[in-house]
Scaffold this motif. Structure first.
Motif, PDB file in Angstrom:
ATOM      1  N   ALA A  42       0.219  -0.829   0.035  1.00  0.00           N
ATOM      2  CA  ALA A  42      -0.024  -0.052   0.051  1.00  0.00           C
ATOM      3  C   ALA A  42       0.783   1.142   0.029  1.00  0.00           C
ATOM      4  CB  ALA A  42      -1.139   0.491   0.850  1.00  0.00           C
ATOM      5  N   LYS A  43       1.967   1.455   0.730  1.00  0.00           N
ATOM      6  CA  LYS A  43       3.095   2.381   0.707  1.00  0.00           C
ATOM      7  C   LYS A  43       4.010   2.353  -0.617  1.00  0.00           C
ATOM      8  CE  LYS A  43       2.522   2.724   6.193  1.00  0.00           C
ATOM      9  NZ  LYS A  43       2.836   2.441   7.299  1.00  0.00           N
ATOM     10  N   GLY A  44       2.956   1.237  -1.432  1.00  0.00           N
ATOM     11  CA  GLY A  44       4.648   1.343  -2.500  1.00  0.00           C
ATOM     12  C   GLY A  44       4.406   1.930  -3.382  1.00  0.00           C
ATOM     13  N   ARG A  45       3.791   2.454  -3.953  1.00  0.00           N
ATOM     14  CA  ARG A  45       2.969   3.323  -5.023  1.00  0.00           C
ATOM     15  C   ARG A  45       4.684   4.374  -5.229  1.00  0.00           C
ATOM     16  NH1 ARG A  45      -3.310   3.949  -3.857  1.00  0.00           N
ATOM     17  NH2 ARG A  45      -3.755   2.169  -4.734  1.00  0.00           N
ATOM     18  N   VAL A  46       4.248   5.257  -4.041  1.00  0.00           N
ATOM     19  CA  VAL A  46       5.688   6.341  -4.839  1.00  0.00           C
ATOM     20  C   VAL A  46       7.044   5.624  -5.209  1.00  0.00           C
ATOM     21  CG1 VAL A  46       6.935   8.190  -4.157  1.00  0.00           C
ATOM     22  CG2 VAL A  46       4.527   7.944  -2.840  1.00  0.00           C
ATOM     23  N   LEU A  47       7.429   4.204  -4.295  1.00  0.00           N
ATOM     24  CA  LEU A  47       9.259   3.331  -4.175  1.00  0.00           C
ATOM     25  C   LEU A  47       7.939   2.498  -6.063  1.00  0.00           C
ATOM     26  CD1 LEU A  47      11.741   2.527  -3.570  1.00  0.00           C
ATOM     27  CD2 LEU A  47       9.438   0.753  -2.738  1.00  0.00           C
ATOM     28  N   PHE A  48       7.698   2.591  -6.464  1.00  0.00           N
ATOM     29  CA  PHE A  48       7.202   2.163  -7.681  1.00  0.00           C
ATOM     30  C   PHE A  48       7.205   2.952  -8.780  1.00  0.00           C
ATOM     31  CE2 PHE A  48       4.288  -0.034 -11.179  1.00  0.00           C
ATOM     32  CZ  PHE A  48       5.291  -1.036 -11.568  1.00  0.00           C
ATOM     33  N   ALA A  49       6.227   4.160  -8.637  1.00  0.00           N
ATOM     34  CA  ALA A  49       6.756   5.137  -9.865  1.00  0.00           C
ATOM     35  C   ALA A  49       8.371   5.947  -9.190  1.00  0.00           C
ATOM     36  CB  ALA A  49       6.097   6.020  -9.150  1.00  0.00           C
ATOM     37  N   LEU A  50       9.150   6.534  -8.588  1.00  0.00           N
ATOM     38  CA  LEU A  50      10.704   6.717  -8.411  1.00  0.00           C
ATOM     39  C   LEU A  50      10.973   5.201  -9.297  1.00  0.00           C
ATOM     40  CD1 LEU A  50      10.760   7.788  -4.702  1.00  0.00           C
ATOM     41  CD2 LEU A  50      10.675   8.917  -6.633  1.00  0.00           C
ATOM     42  N   LEU A  51      11.094   4.025  -9.114  1.00  0.00           N
ATOM     43  CA  LEU A  51      11.554   2.533  -9.860  1.00  0.00           C
ATOM     44  C   LEU A  51      11.153   3.029 -11.411  1.00  0.00           C
ATOM     45  CD1 LEU A  51      10.970  -0.856  -8.097  1.00  0.00           C
ATOM     46  CD2 LEU A  51      12.792   0.437  -8.519  1.00  0.00           C
ATOM     47  N   LEU A  52       9.976   3.327 -11.484  1.00  0.00           N
ATOM     48  CA  LEU A  52      10.061   3.813 -13.351  1.00  0.00           C
ATOM     49  C   LEU A  52      10.305   4.910 -13.986  1.00  0.00           C
ATOM     50  CD1 LEU A  52       5.753   3.012 -13.569  1.00  0.00           C
ATOM     51  CD2 LEU A  52       8.514   1.169 -13.213  1.00  0.00           C
ATOM     52  N   ILE A  53      10.559   6.105 -12.659  1.00  0.00           N
ATOM     53  CA  ILE A  53      11.275   6.668 -13.164  1.00  0.00           C
ATOM     54  C   ILE A  53      12.710   6.510 -13.846  1.00  0.00           C
ATOM     55  CG2 ILE A  53      12.047   9.055 -12.486  1.00  0.00           C
ATOM     56  CD1 ILE A  53       9.242   9.615 -11.805  1.00  0.00           C
ATOM     57  N   ALA A  54      13.414   5.306 -12.449  1.00  0.00           N
ATOM     58  CA  ALA A  54      14.884   5.060 -12.471  1.00  0.00           C
ATOM     59  C   ALA A  54      15.296   4.121 -13.868  1.00  0.00           C
ATOM     60  CB  ALA A  54      15.429   4.873 -11.678  1.00  0.00           C
ATOM     61  N   ALA A  55      13.907   3.270 -14.479  1.00  0.00           N
ATOM     62  CA  ALA A  55      13.938   2.662 -15.359  1.00  0.00           C
ATOM     63  C   ALA A  55      14.285   3.463 -16.622  1.00  0.00           C
ATOM     64  CB  ALA A  55      12.971   1.579 -15.286  1.00  0.00           C
ATOM     65  N   ALA A  56      13.568   4.343 -16.822  1.00  0.00           N
ATOM     66  CA  ALA A  56      13.766   4.937 -17.943  1.00  0.00           C
ATOM     67  C   ALA A  56      14.519   6.269 -17.981  1.00  0.00           C
ATOM     68  CB  ALA A  56      12.441   6.264 -17.588  1.00  0.00           C
ATOM     69  N   LEU A  57      15.300   7.413 -17.230  1.00  0.00           N
ATOM     70  CA  LEU A  57      16.488   7.354 -16.810  1.00  0.00           C
ATOM     71  C   LEU A  57      18.166   6.703 -17.270  1.00  0.00           C
ATOM     72  CD1 LEU A  57      15.334  10.836 -14.575  1.00  0.00           C
ATOM     73  CD2 LEU A  57      15.372  10.244 -17.564  1.00  0.00           C
ATOM     74  N   VAL A  58      17.831   5.624 -16.188  1.00  0.00           N
ATOM     75  CA  VAL A  58      19.243   4.646 -15.735  1.00  0.00           C
ATOM     76  C   VAL A  58      20.046   4.796 -17.667  1.00  0.00           C
ATOM     77  CG1 VAL A  58      20.167   2.821 -14.968  1.00  0.00           C
ATOM     78  CG2 VAL A  58      19.101   4.103 -13.720  1.00  0.00           C
ATOM     79  N   PRO A  59      19.061   3.812 -18.525  1.00  0.00           N
ATOM     80  CA  PRO A  59      19.735   3.721 -19.456  1.00  0.00           C
ATOM     81  C   PRO A  59      20.229   4.563 -20.283  1.00  0.00           C
ATOM     82  CG  PRO A  59      17.678   2.193 -19.629  1.00  0.00           C
ATOM     83  CD  PRO A  59      17.861   3.493 -18.202  1.00  0.00           C
ATOM     84  N   LEU A  60      20.536   5.882 -19.948  1.00  0.00           N
ATOM     85  CA  LEU A  60      20.790   7.216 -20.624  1.00  0.00           C
ATOM     86  C   LEU A  60      22.599   7.096 -20.669  1.00  0.00           C
ATOM     87  CD1 LEU A  60      18.639  10.309 -20.254  1.00  0.00           C
ATOM     88  CD2 LEU A  60      18.801   8.737 -22.515  1.00  0.00           C
TER      89      LEU A  60
END
Lengths: 437, 241
Positions: A172-190
């Motif tokens: 329940a509290k992990g939604r923000v964590l999940f969103a941050l993970l998605l942003i990291a997934a988008a940016l890290v490959p740069l």
């Protein structure tokens, strides 16, 4: 009335959270159409089903209700004049003095107590037959209803706390964590690209087919995506158009939705900057918006000049544009390129145009539409299906930059995160269930 | 054709327009991404702007590309384009739906719209989807027609899966009466087995659709983040990787 989207409970107007389950009701206020009874969103002015003006109807109904309640012959509403009742009594034991004198008085009192809306609108509709005279028993029931309703309005209902969620806290509290993970997934490959472009680029054959075209050929380009999907499809559109421009292939663009005209302008602007010789009017033209879906496609099959008298940018007669010379009919094109964010426009082109002309169709679509269009490609109705970041890499060989590779790599990481989250959440759920026995 | 290399897009290519456009796009992107912190007025503003601008743009394009050219031709040659006048009349009747007393006028154009749309869609669906897809399902299940070898075998297995999946998914939607006798129970068992398999086939298909949708939305997120890093930050003097 606000119908809770989670549990279906009918909440009173003005509530922001459901009385039963505590779910948010901010977007779930409905306006009942007085003409057809359809439930419309609160911010709608016209009924979705019958286009009745809801605001106007509501105002008229409220005005009618007030006229009936506050007219010169109407008695004062009993809610104000009647003394407060200590406890509800059965109708047979109720003192006769507390009953309204006439049935009009009863109805006017009820109209004050009931919420303004559909009930008043239906009762006050023009042409409705007059209500029959109520019997003594009905009057008594109405009086009882009036008392109960009055008590309901003054009494306070204790707030019901929402039921404890079965989902573990960490999820329940992990939604923000999940969103941050998605942003990291988008940016890290740069900065870190574990998979190169070669492994991620399939060969659908679309590029090979386009490269075989020459200056004497022409392609009809259909912009059928909304600006919301431009992030995925605009680079793909530019890649397609760039391939055509490099070979000086004529391209004629139309849009099957209004915003497509602007997107076509934007894509061609980028192509013109890269290939200045690819000039508007000479090698390409934007004809404009084609409304009507299936009917519009049938009209297009009768001829381009009948459907589009002028082009969209210069407003010149289409017959005068050099890019359109010899292209009065759709069948004169070598192929049709459809850029779409969903499967429906592509399916319409397959059904209405390909089935009659046999022209090769190339679909450049958003990844979400690809599974739905795969059967058409399998059946040969779609010549090529290009989708997603891998399709973009296929269409831009030799020009692949860091961003393009990062897109494909990020997608792999993204799905890895999804898989990990699915596994972890299932394990946690299983453990929770086991603990509960 | 006197179109210059910049052509009709010259106004968009001016540096000032590009800087303003980038700043507006960046601020709106940040406003939308602020939803991560919860519902807020900036997100609502961006949302309403999108809807409002899209609606306004659609009206402008419809007027410019669809209505105005036909009005001009009707004005110039009323007898030659009498049918455009008929369509405008039908369109005006459709506007009557907004007025309660005149709402019945809109029934005629609505009937034409729905009837013509359904007619075209049904005809196209039959000729363009149903027949070709049924024909495509009837495929050879041996490797020889596909050229033999590993490739031929792979395509044969693909054809077998296609046929089995199609039959199973269609069987899931079979409704039948209560079984009577041995034959009835046997056939019911077969239908139940295939229906169950069809349900799993459809679950796989829905999974593929979900994955496609997820890929699309992630691509959109990437697009906006890359825009912020490369286009917007470069205006502030920060260079992306």
């Amino acid at each position: 009335m606000i119908v809770c989207p989670a549990c279906g409970h009918h909440n009173a107007e003005g509530r922001t959270r459901c009385e039963i389950c505590g779910a948010s009701l901010e977007h779930f206020l409905y306006r009942v159409c007085p003409a057809c009874g359809a439930l419309n969103a609160a911010d709608r002015t016209f009924c979705l089903r019958c286009l009745t003006n809801l605001l106007q109807a509501e105002e008229e109904d409220i005005a009618q209700g007030q006229a009936i309640a506050g007219g010169p012959t109407a008695p004062p509403p009993p809610a104000e004049s009647a003394p407060p009742v200590e406890a509800p009594l059965p109708p047979a034991q109720a003192p006769s003095s507390s009953l309204p004198a006439t049935w009009e008085e009863t109805l006017s009192a009820l109209s004050d107590l009931l919420p303004a809306g559909a009930a008043q609108a239906l009762a006050g509709r023009k042409g409705a037959p007059p209500p029959p005279m109520p019997s003594e028993e009905e009057r008594a029931e109405a009086a009882l209803f009036q008392r109960v309703a009055k008590e309901g309005t003054t009494g306070r209902v204790p707030p019901i706390s929402p039921a404890p969620s079965a989902v573990p806290d960490i999820l329940a509290k992990g939604r923000v964590l999940f969103a941050l993970l998605l942003i990291a997934a988008a940016l890290v490959p740069l900065w870190f690209a574990p998979w190169g472009e070669g492994r991620l680029a399939p060969t659908s054959g679309a590029r090979t087919w386009l490269e075989a075209l020459g200056p004497h050929d022409a392609v009809l380009v259909v912009f059928a995506y909304s600006p919301a999907y431009a992030g995925e499809l605009q680079p793909l559109a530019e890649a397609f158009l760039h391939t055509l421009a490099e070979r000086s292939v004529r391209s004629i663009a139309i849009a099957s939705q209004p915003a497509g005209v602007g997107l076509a302008k934007e894509a061609y602007r980028a192509v013109e900057e890269a290939v200045p010789a690819y000039a508007y009017g000479e090698r390409y033209a934007i004809l404009g918006y084609l409304p009507g879906q299936e009917a519009g496609l049938n009209a297009l099959l009768r001829g381009l000049e009948q459907t589009f008298a002028r082009d969209a940018l210069l407003q010149r007669p289409t017959a005068e544009l050099p890019a359109l010379q010899g292209l009065s009919q759709v069948a004169a094109f070598q192929g049709i390129l459809i850029l779409s964010d969903e499967d429906t426009p592509v399916r319409q082109w397959v059904e209405q145009v390909h089935s009659r002309t046999g022209l090769p169709l190339i679909a450049g679509v958003a990844a979400r539409a690809a599974p739905l269009l795969a059967p058409y490609q399998h059946a040969g109705q779609l010549r090529y299906l290009v989708a997603g970041p891998s399709g973009l890499i296929e269409m831009t060989p030799g020009q692949v930059d860091r961003r393009l590779v990062a897109r494909a790599n990020g997608l792999v990481i993204y799905f890895a995160i999804w898989c990990a989250v699915a596994v972890v959440s299932n394990i946690l759920y299983w453990r929770e269930r086991r603990r509960e026995g | 054709m006197p179109a210059s290399p910049a052509g009709p897009f010259a106004i968009f290519a001016t540096p000032g327009a590009q800087v303003v456009g980038t700043w507006v796009a960046a601020l709106l992107t940040l406003a939308v991404l602020s939803y991560l912190l919860g519902d807020n007025i900036l997100f609502r503003l961006a949302e309403h702007l999108l809807v409002g601008v899209a609606a306004g743009y659609a009206v402008a394009v419809a007027w410019r590309d669809v209505l105005w050219p036909r009005l001009v031709t009707l004005w110039q040659d009323p007898l030659g384009h009498w049918y455009d006048g008929l369509f405008f009349l039908l369109g005006l009747m459709l506007l009557g739906r907004g007025v309660r007393r005149l709402s019945s006028l809109g029934n005629i154009p609505l009937a034409i719209l729905v009837g013509a749309g359904a007619g075209f869609a049904l005809g196209g669906a039959f000729l363009g989807t149903l027949l070709p897809q049924v024909r495509d399902t009837i495929a050879p299940i041996t490797p020889q027609p596909y050229g033999g070898g590993w490739s031929g075998w792979a395509r044969a297995v693909d054809a077998i899966l296609l046929i089995l999946g199609t039959v199973a998914a269609l069987t899931f939607f079979t409704y039948h009466r209560e079984a009577q006798g041995k034959g009835g129970r046997f056939s019911q068992g077969v239908i139940r087995f295939w229906g169950s398999a069809g349900r799993k086939v459809m679950m796989v298909a829905f999974g593929a659709l979900l994955a496609g949708a997820a890929a699309t939305f992630f691509a959109l997120l990437q697009s906006r983040l890359f825009f912020l890093i490369y286009d917007w930050l470069s205006l502030l003097g920060v260079r992306g990787p």
